[in-house]
Design a protein around this motif. Structure first.
Motif, PDB file in Angstrom:
ATOM      1  N   ALA A 210       0.959  -1.084  -0.059  1.00 38.23           N
ATOM      2  CA  ALA A 210       0.204  -0.154  -0.060  1.00 38.23           C
ATOM      3  C   ALA A 210       0.966   1.163   0.050  1.00 38.23           C
ATOM      4  O   ALA A 210       1.868   1.222   0.852  1.00 38.23           O
ATOM      5  CB  ALA A 210      -0.946   0.031   1.176  1.00 38.23           C
ATOM      6  N   GLY A 211       0.477   2.219  -0.785  1.00 36.59           N
ATOM      7  CA  GLY A 211       1.399   3.311  -1.118  1.00 36.59           C
ATOM      8  C   GLY A 211       2.134   3.527  -2.059  1.00 36.59           C
ATOM      9  O   GLY A 211       2.938   4.457  -2.458  1.00 36.59           O
TER      10      GLY A 211
ATOM     11  N   SER B  29     -12.941   6.971  -8.050  1.00 34.11           N
ATOM     12  CA  SER B  29     -12.257   6.321  -6.933  1.00 34.11           C
ATOM     13  C   SER B  29     -10.512   6.221  -7.126  1.00 34.11           C
ATOM     14  O   SER B  29      -9.628   5.819  -6.293  1.00 34.11           O
ATOM     15  CB  SER B  29     -12.311   4.754  -6.867  1.00 34.11           C
ATOM     16  OG  SER B  29     -12.283   4.189  -8.185  1.00 34.11           O
TER      17      SER B  29
ATOM     18  N   ARG C  57      -4.629   9.862  -8.567  1.00 33.08           N
ATOM     19  CA  ARG C  57      -3.856   8.839  -8.116  1.00 33.08           C
ATOM     20  C   ARG C  57      -3.352   7.885  -9.457  1.00 33.08           C
ATOM     21  O   ARG C  57      -2.499   7.488  -9.476  1.00 33.08           O
ATOM     22  CB  ARG C  57      -4.429   7.648  -7.053  1.00 33.08           C
ATOM     23  CG  ARG C  57      -4.926   8.367  -5.894  1.00 33.08           C
ATOM     24  CD  ARG C  57      -5.136   7.236  -4.803  1.00 33.08           C
ATOM     25  NE  ARG C  57      -6.424   6.047  -5.267  1.00 33.08           N
ATOM     26  CZ  ARG C  57      -6.126   5.018  -5.489  1.00 33.08           C
ATOM     27  NH1 ARG C  57      -5.158   4.230  -5.234  1.00 33.08           N
ATOM     28  NH2 ARG C  57      -7.403   4.382  -5.829  1.00 33.08           N
TER      29      ARG C  57
ATOM     30  N   SER D 116       0.058   5.746  -5.267  1.00 25.20           N
ATOM     31  CA  SER D 116      -0.639   5.738  -3.970  1.00 25.20           C
ATOM     32  C   SER D 116      -1.788   4.676  -3.930  1.00 25.20           C
ATOM     33  O   SER D 116      -2.839   4.978  -3.565  1.00 25.20           O
ATOM     34  CB  SER D 116      -1.343   7.191  -3.677  1.00 25.20           C
ATOM     35  OG  SER D 116      -0.516   8.084  -3.596  1.00 25.20           O
TER      36      SER D 116
ATOM     37  N   LYS E  96      -3.949   1.233  -3.049  1.00 24.72           N
ATOM     38  CA  LYS E  96      -4.519   0.922  -1.754  1.00 24.72           C
ATOM     39  C   LYS E  96      -5.045  -0.510  -2.093  1.00 24.72           C
ATOM     40  O   LYS E  96      -5.025  -0.928  -3.004  1.00 24.72           O
ATOM     41  CB  LYS E  96      -5.937   1.741  -1.589  1.00 24.72           C
ATOM     42  CG  LYS E  96      -5.490   3.278  -1.872  1.00 24.72           C
ATOM     43  CD  LYS E  96      -6.968   4.129  -1.757  1.00 24.72           C
ATOM     44  CE  LYS E  96      -6.781   5.625  -1.609  1.00 24.72           C
ATOM     45  NZ  LYS E  96      -7.993   6.131  -1.662  1.00 24.72           N
ATOM     46  N   PRO E  97      -5.032  -1.313  -0.823  1.00 26.93           N
ATOM     47  CA  PRO E  97      -5.487  -2.588  -1.040  1.00 26.93           C
ATOM     48  C   PRO E  97      -6.988  -2.814  -1.616  1.00 26.93           C
ATOM     49  O   PRO E  97      -7.249  -3.711  -2.424  1.00 26.93           O
ATOM     50  CB  PRO E  97      -5.824  -2.926   0.439  1.00 26.93           C
ATOM     51  CG  PRO E  97      -4.877  -2.096   1.269  1.00 26.93           C
ATOM     52  CD  PRO E  97      -4.786  -0.822   0.568  1.00 26.93           C
ATOM     53  N   GLU E  98      -7.835  -1.847  -1.583  1.00 25.16           N
ATOM     54  CA  GLU E  98      -9.108  -1.870  -2.580  1.00 25.16           C
ATOM     55  C   GLU E  98      -8.614  -1.740  -4.007  1.00 25.16           C
ATOM     56  O   GLU E  98      -9.508  -2.010  -5.037  1.00 25.16           O
ATOM     57  CB  GLU E  98     -10.041  -0.958  -2.201  1.00 25.16           C
ATOM     58  CG  GLU E  98      -9.555   0.606  -2.004  1.00 25.16           C
ATOM     59  CD  GLU E  98      -9.130   0.938  -0.638  1.00 25.16           C
ATOM     60  OE1 GLU E  98      -8.261   0.233   0.249  1.00 25.16           O
ATOM     61  OE2 GLU E  98      -9.395   2.265  -0.282  1.00 25.16           O
ATOM     62  N   ASP E  99      -7.549  -1.397  -4.492  1.00 24.24           N
ATOM     63  CA  ASP E  99      -7.225  -1.617  -5.891  1.00 24.24           C
ATOM     64  C   ASP E  99      -6.826  -2.681  -6.517  1.00 24.24           C
ATOM     65  O   ASP E  99      -6.490  -3.168  -7.472  1.00 24.24           O
ATOM     66  CB  ASP E  99      -5.887  -0.611  -6.232  1.00 24.24           C
ATOM     67  CG  ASP E  99      -6.550   0.930  -5.536  1.00 24.24           C
ATOM     68  OD1 ASP E  99      -5.435   1.704  -5.013  1.00 24.24           O
ATOM     69  OD2 ASP E  99      -7.519   1.316  -6.316  1.00 24.24           O
TER      70      ASP E  99
ATOM     71  N   SER F 216      -1.537  -4.803   2.613  1.00 23.18           N
ATOM     72  CA  SER F 216      -1.714  -3.513   3.556  1.00 23.18           C
ATOM     73  C   SER F 216      -0.538  -3.827   4.505  1.00 23.18           C
ATOM     74  O   SER F 216       0.266  -4.632   4.466  1.00 23.18           O
ATOM     75  CB  SER F 216      -3.113  -3.870   4.111  1.00 23.18           C
ATOM     76  OG  SER F 216      -3.152  -5.206   4.879  1.00 23.18           O
TER      77      SER F 216
END
Length: 126
Positions: free
Chosen positions: A14-15, A62, A66, A84, A86-89, A126
């Motif tokens: 993440a990030g 969403s 980014r 950037s 995210k786990p949801e990506d 994450s």
């Protein structure tokens, strides 16, 4: 007939960042709108980003700010720079193309795309 091949997926924290590529064989990109879609486990395929023949760009809310979509018509290649993350990506990312000179977000409907790649997996831990 257009054939699309994605590459660049992988595992990232993440990030972090990844850049996806979509190489097309067949007719030149110049008369196509091209886009990225993604499908997470148990979810429907959704629009991520799109770019028209005039290089107008569109993004899902969403990923705005980014992700950046771009393409090189001379190389028949499209890119998705993802920052950037995210786990949801986490999802399988697909590139798609539609032969059209139309503009607007409506060009990039899931059912309206003419050609699809087989996808590349992006996993964000994450």
């Amino acid at each position: 007939q257009v054939q699309l091949v994605e590459s660049g997926g992988g595992l990232v924290q993440a990030g972090g960042s990844l850049r996806l590529s979509c190489a097309a064989s067949g007719p030149a990109f110049t008369s196509y709108a091209t886009g990225w879609f993604r499908q997470a486990p148990g979810k429907e395929r959704e629009f991520v980003a799109g770019i028209t023949w005039r290089r107008s760009t569109y993004y899902a809310d969403s990923v705005k700010g980014r992700f950046t979509i771009a393409r090189d018509n001379a190389a028949n290649t499209m890119y998705l720079q993802m920052n950037s993350l995210k786990p949801e990506d986490t999802a399988v990312y697909y590139c798609a193309a539609k032969r059209t000179f139309a503009q607007g977000m409506g060009v990039f409907s899931y059912n309206g795309m003419d050609y699809w790649g087989k996808g590349t997996l992006v996993t964000v831990s994450s």
